[in-house]
Scaffold this active site. Structure first.
Site, short mmCIF file in Angstrom:
data_model
loop_
_atom_site.label_atom_id
_atom_site.label_comp_id
_atom_site.label_asym_id
_atom_site.label_seq_id
_atom_site.Cartn_x
_atom_site.Cartn_y
_atom_site.Cartn_z
N CYS A 61 0.73 -1.07 -0.04
CA CYS A 61 -0.02 0.02 -0.08
C CYS A 61 0.93 1.20 -0.12
CB CYS A 61 -0.87 -0.07 1.29
SG CYS A 61 -1.40 1.61 1.53
N TYR A 194 -5.73 6.89 -8.53
CA TYR A 194 -6.77 6.27 -8.06
C TYR A 194 -8.12 6.66 -8.76
CZ TYR A 194 -4.38 3.46 -4.21
OH TYR A 194 -3.59 2.65 -3.78
N1 LIG Z 1 -5.50 7.04 2.11
C1 LIG Z 1 -6.03 5.92 2.27
C2 LIG Z 1 -5.74 5.25 3.43
C3 LIG Z 1 -4.97 4.17 3.29
C4 LIG Z 1 -5.64 3.14 2.37
O1 LIG Z 1 -6.73 3.43 1.50
N2 LIG Z 1 -5.15 2.03 2.22
C5 LIG Z 1 -5.75 0.92 1.50
C6 LIG Z 1 -4.61 0.03 0.79
S1 LIG Z 1 -3.72 0.77 -0.46
C7 LIG Z 1 -6.55 0.21 2.19
O2 LIG Z 1 -6.03 -0.21 3.57
N3 LIG Z 1 -7.52 -0.38 1.73
C8 LIG Z 1 -8.47 -1.40 2.54
C9 LIG Z 1 -9.84 -0.81 2.50
O3 LIG Z 1 -9.97 0.06 1.88
O4 LIG Z 1 -10.66 -1.66 3.01
C10 LIG Z 1 -7.57 6.12 2.49
O5 LIG Z 1 -7.87 7.35 1.75
O6 LIG Z 1 -8.35 5.52 2.95
#
Ligand SMILES: N[C@@H](CCC(=O)N[C@@H](CS)C(=O)NCC(=O)O)C(=O)O
Length: 359
Positions: A61, A194
């Site tokens: 990630c 994204y």
């Molecule tokens: N910046 C991210 C935080 C970190 C994030 O999105 N991490 C992802 C992996 S790259 C994650 O944990 N995804 C799992 C999920 O969304 O359930 C957000 O906006 O939420």
């Protein structure tokens, strides 16, 4: 409506926190986090305390990779331990499938979701990394990825290694400029890829694509005369840009359709990214195998076959970058590079050109 005033039905069945496509819509990141902070004064109930907290940060990630890099650059390995879930997660959560017995060796849990539920039973939002967990009760303290790294720099100073760089400038004007650069890097690049990948309509994708390349062209220009984003030394802004650039050709170019060109076709950005990659603390945290597995396997809405591509050839990351000609003091006055990665935190052989597969 939920507590943030948005419609819960926009969240898909599979429960992914921030990343999925909604047909016909622009991708909008769910940016509601657990914002408790760990600080010197412990104002939120969580004082800085070495050995107490565990950073859970999947290598795949980009947001978690930031925290891994900053922890290493600052030498906080003894103060804050590191837990690493595997590259993929199912509809419920990230899992500790790479650890012996499938459990995090410190927290004793199989799924990161358990730590979120200890903080808030039935936690309704994404079970995201990075997260910092209090080892006393096994509950998540924070998953506010942007604040986590800033606090490692500014609240944990007593535990920084000798020679640690100042990733967050003390000078208010410099700090304001860095914040403004980071804001643009976040909205247009970190999140911009994204926005392309999860666009739910042609129009949304076209707009996202234009925004992304406008920003990358701006960075190509900015970095032509500066070795680093803020000038002659490494700051938090470089860490944030690096984690997107290092994933660009491996996943964003194909999987997210960010394909005007490859990173390796943008001379300045490619040299800048290689410079950082070859700097201790950056490239040595990157696991290309896990990165590809994560994106291509987890995002079944945009890659239903879950086939993980073989390429690209990664050997270019180790080629000469020539950025030293711009001068600069990467670690700032009195700063030094971090020592080699500790054995128990090394990226697996064959997952990164710095660590060739064993013969
Ligand atoms: N910046 C991210 C935080 C970190 C994030 O999105 N991490 C992802 C992996 S790259 C994650 O944990 N995804 C799992 C999920 O969304 O359930 C957000 O906006 O939420």
């Amino acid at each position: 409506m939920n507590d943030a005033g948005t419609k819960d039905q926009e969240r898909p069945e599979h429960g992914r926190g921030g990343t999925y496509t909604v047909k016909g819509q622009e991708f909008v990141r769910d940016s509601r986090y657990i914002t408790t902070r760990i600080t010197r004064d412990g104002a939120d109930g969580y004082p800085v305390e070495p050995g107490r907290y565990r950073l859970i940060a999947a290598r795949a990630c980009p947001w978690a990779n930031r925290a891994i890099i900053v922890r290493r650059l600052l030498g906080l390995e003894d103060a804050i331990s590191l837990g690493l879930p595997g590259p993929t997660h199912d509809e419920r959560s990230w899992t500790f499938d790479l650890d012996p017995g499938g459990k995090d060796p410190v927290l004793g849990i199989e799924r990161l979701q358990e730590a979120y539920f200890r903080r808030e039973p039935g936690y309704p939002r994404g079970i995201t990394v990075p997260a910092i967990v209090d080892t006393r009760d096994g509950a998540v303290v924070t998953n506010d990825f942007a604040q986590i790294t800033l606090d490692l720099s500014t609240e944990w100073t007593a535990f920084h290694r000798d020679g640690a760089p100042r990733l967050v400038p003390d000078d208010p004007d410099e700090r304001a400029e860095m914040d403004s650069v980071m804001r643009r890097v976040y909205t247009e690049v970190n999140n911009g890829v994204y926005r392309c990948g999860f666009a739910g309509s042609q129009e949304a994708y076209d707009a996202a694509y234009a925004r992304l390349w406008t920003a990358l062209d701006w960075l190509e220009e900015r970095l032509a005369t500066r070795r680093y984003l803020m000038g002659d030394r490494i700051t938090e802004a470089d860490v944030r840009l690096f984690t997107t650039l290092v994933r660009f050709d491996a996943v964003y170019h194909g999987h997210f359709k960010c394909n005007r060109n490859k990173l390796s076709e943008m001379p300045v950005l490619w040299a800048y990214a290689r410079d950082l990659f070859q700097t201790p603390g950056f490239g040595d945290t990157v696991d290309f195998v896990q990165i590809k597995q994560h994106y291509y396997v987890v995002h079944t809405d945009i890659n239903p076959t879950q086939i993980v591509p073989q390429g690209p050839d990664l050997s270019g990351w180790l080629t000469e970058h020539g950025r030293d000609e711009l001068g600069g003091k990467p670690w700032g006055d009195g700063g030094t590079p971090p020592p080699p990665v500790r054995d128990d935190e090394r990226v697996a052989p064959g997952h990164n050109p710095l660590y060739p597969a064993e013969a």
